[in-house]
Design an enzyme around this catalytic site. Structure first.
Site, short mmCIF file in Angstrom:
data_model
loop_
_atom_site.label_atom_id
_atom_site.label_comp_id
_atom_site.label_asym_id
_atom_site.label_seq_id
_atom_site.Cartn_x
_atom_site.Cartn_y
_atom_site.Cartn_z
N LYS A 106 -13.91 40.78 13.57
CA LYS A 106 -12.64 41.21 12.83
C LYS A 106 -12.49 42.56 12.98
CE LYS A 106 -12.09 41.36 8.47
NZ LYS A 106 -12.10 41.13 6.87
N ARG A 116 -9.17 46.94 15.73
CA ARG A 116 -9.06 48.27 16.45
C ARG A 116 -8.26 47.87 17.84
NH1 ARG A 116 -13.24 48.35 12.74
NH2 ARG A 116 -14.18 50.27 12.21
N GLY A 176 -7.70 46.16 4.32
CA GLY A 176 -7.90 47.57 4.02
C GLY A 176 -8.52 48.16 5.40
N ASP A 192 -21.78 44.20 4.16
CA ASP A 192 -21.22 42.97 3.75
C ASP A 192 -22.17 41.66 3.67
OD1 ASP A 192 -18.54 44.20 4.02
OD2 ASP A 192 -18.46 43.90 6.24
N LYS A 196 -15.32 47.19 -3.06
CA LYS A 196 -15.09 46.35 -1.97
C LYS A 196 -13.81 45.57 -2.53
CE LYS A 196 -17.57 47.20 1.74
NZ LYS A 196 -17.13 47.26 3.08
N ARG A 246 -18.57 44.23 -5.89
CA ARG A 246 -19.55 42.98 -5.49
C ARG A 246 -20.84 43.30 -6.22
NH1 ARG A 246 -17.93 43.03 0.73
NH2 ARG A 246 -16.05 41.75 0.68
#
Length: 404
Positions: free
Chosen positions: A19, A24, A69, A289, A316, A320
């Site tokens: 992703k 980018r 984000g 993550d 996040k 989390r």
């Protein structure tokens, strides 16, 4: 959705493209000259007709970034060097995440940046930028990338970013592929401005974060044999492999190659009994993550696993540390929260199961799915639609390799 217990994970899969690289590539393609192509972002090739380095124009309406984000923060760096006034908004989750960490270095470069009590909406009045040397308070690929992208548009010498520990370097790799002078010496990255960017043609390899739930499930379920094909193994992203191998996991890497300046390989994962480990601040950026999945794996390992230096988890899509601790505790995992991490007292048996909510967080939804497979009684998972944020076909792919 009720996630029933599984006996094993067996088969071969390929996961969607990274992703972060896809995002980018589209952003950079927008300010490149000519038409850029991005393959692996979705089922079809994405084509972007760029407007040139300083060719973006302020729209009449706010730019709505939804839940993205990373895109909001990286776009801020590009927009800081464009003429005009840009208002950046997002959904409720994104509007709760800190933006001042992006605003501060961009102000130092000469942009006018206003946040709303440190959050979105963000207003950027762009224009002429000056290069700076910026020391990141915490390792953040998003802040680093925003400053470097702004540095493309700065007048004068190189823009320098110093990070306390290495974060994801997808931006640096992508820009190098386009001929931008980007160097690294120790913890300092330097980027020299350019007059133009050529169009890019990139094949985006499989996202390691999307592969991670399958890797953990195959490790924890006895008798599993899983092949993951064409996954990105950028060393700034694969801390989970190092941690799992340290805990005793059986993961083989083969067919290594380079795709678009990024290291890619196939993985073979077999089940293994895990032992506890410790994860500190220096390792956290490489698996930020995946820490929710580490917590689940630690719950089925022998001994006590301790994670510290992971305060970034609190900002996040959800806090989390709290949501992972609350959710796993409700499923029978012996986990306690700390200020910047958690402790897990593992037992080498399946957790009981129960119910949990994703709280709209895609990582928590995937965690709940894996927890259901490795539990004794299954998991009733609420908010399953959150998975679509990063991996729309996740449940179908998981079901295809689940054996009951």
């Amino acid at each position: 959705m009720k996630i029933e217990p599984a006996s094993s994970i067996d088969g071969a899969i390929a996961v969607p493209g990274v992703k972060g690289i896809s995002q980018r590539a589209v952003l950079v393609g927008a300010i490149a000259d000519g038409e850029s192509r991005v393959e692996g972002f979705g089922p079809e090739t994405i084509r972007i007709r760029g407007v040139g380095l300083r060719g973006l124009r302020a729209p009449d309406e706010p730019l709505d970034f939804g839940n993205a984000g990373t895109v909001m923060r990286l776009a801020s760096g590009i927009l800081a060097g464009q003429e005009g006034r840009f208002q950046l908004i997002g959904d409720e989750s994104l509007s709760a995440r800190p933006q001042e960490r992006i605003a501060e270095p961009l102000r130092q470069m000469g942009a006018q940046v206003e946040t709303t009590d440190g959050h979105a909406p963000v207003v950027i009045v762009g224009g002429s930028l000056a290069p700076i040397r910026y020391e990141l308070p915490v390792a953040s690929a998003q802040v680093k990338s925003a400053v470097l992208l702004a540095g493309l548009l700065a007048d004068g010498g190189p823009t320098r970013v110093v990070e306390p520990s290495q974060s994801r370097d997808h931006t640096e790799r992508l820009l190098r592929e386009l001929g931008v002078p980007v160097t690294r010496r120790g913890h300092e990255i330097a980027l020299s401005p350019v007059d133009r960017l050529p169009p890019l043609a990139i094949q985006v390899s499989g996202d390691f974060s999307s592969a991670a739930p399958f890797i953990v499930a195959a490790t924890l379920l006895s008798g599993s044999e899983l092949i993951v094909q064409g996954v990105n193994l950028n060393p700034t992203r694969t801390g989970l492999v190092d941690v799992l191998e340290r805990m005793g996991a059986n993961i083989a890497v083969f067919n290594r190659r380079s795709v678009g300046g990024e290291p890619v390989a196939d993985l073979e994962v077999r089940s293994a009994q895990l032992t506890a480990t410790r994860i500190g601040a220096e390792e956290v950026p490489r698996l930020i993550d995946e820490l929710p999945l580490v917590a689940l794996a630690a719950g089925m390992a022998r001994g006590e696993t301790v994670v510290t230096g992971a305060g970034e988890l609190r900002v996040k899509e959800t806090d989390r540390i709290e949501t992972v601790t609350t959710s796993l505790k409700g499923l029978g995992v012996r986990i306690t929260a700390g200020d910047d991490g958690f402790r897990v007292r593992g037992v080498p048996t399946r957790p009981k199961g129960g119910g949990m909510d994703s709280f709209g967080d895609h990582r928590l939804a995937m965690l709940g799915a894996v927890a259901g497979l490795v539990s004794r009684e299954g998991v009733q998972l609420e908010g399953v639609e959150a998975v679509a944020i990063s991996f729309p076909g996740f449940f179908e792919l998981l079901e295809s390799v689940t054996r009951r």
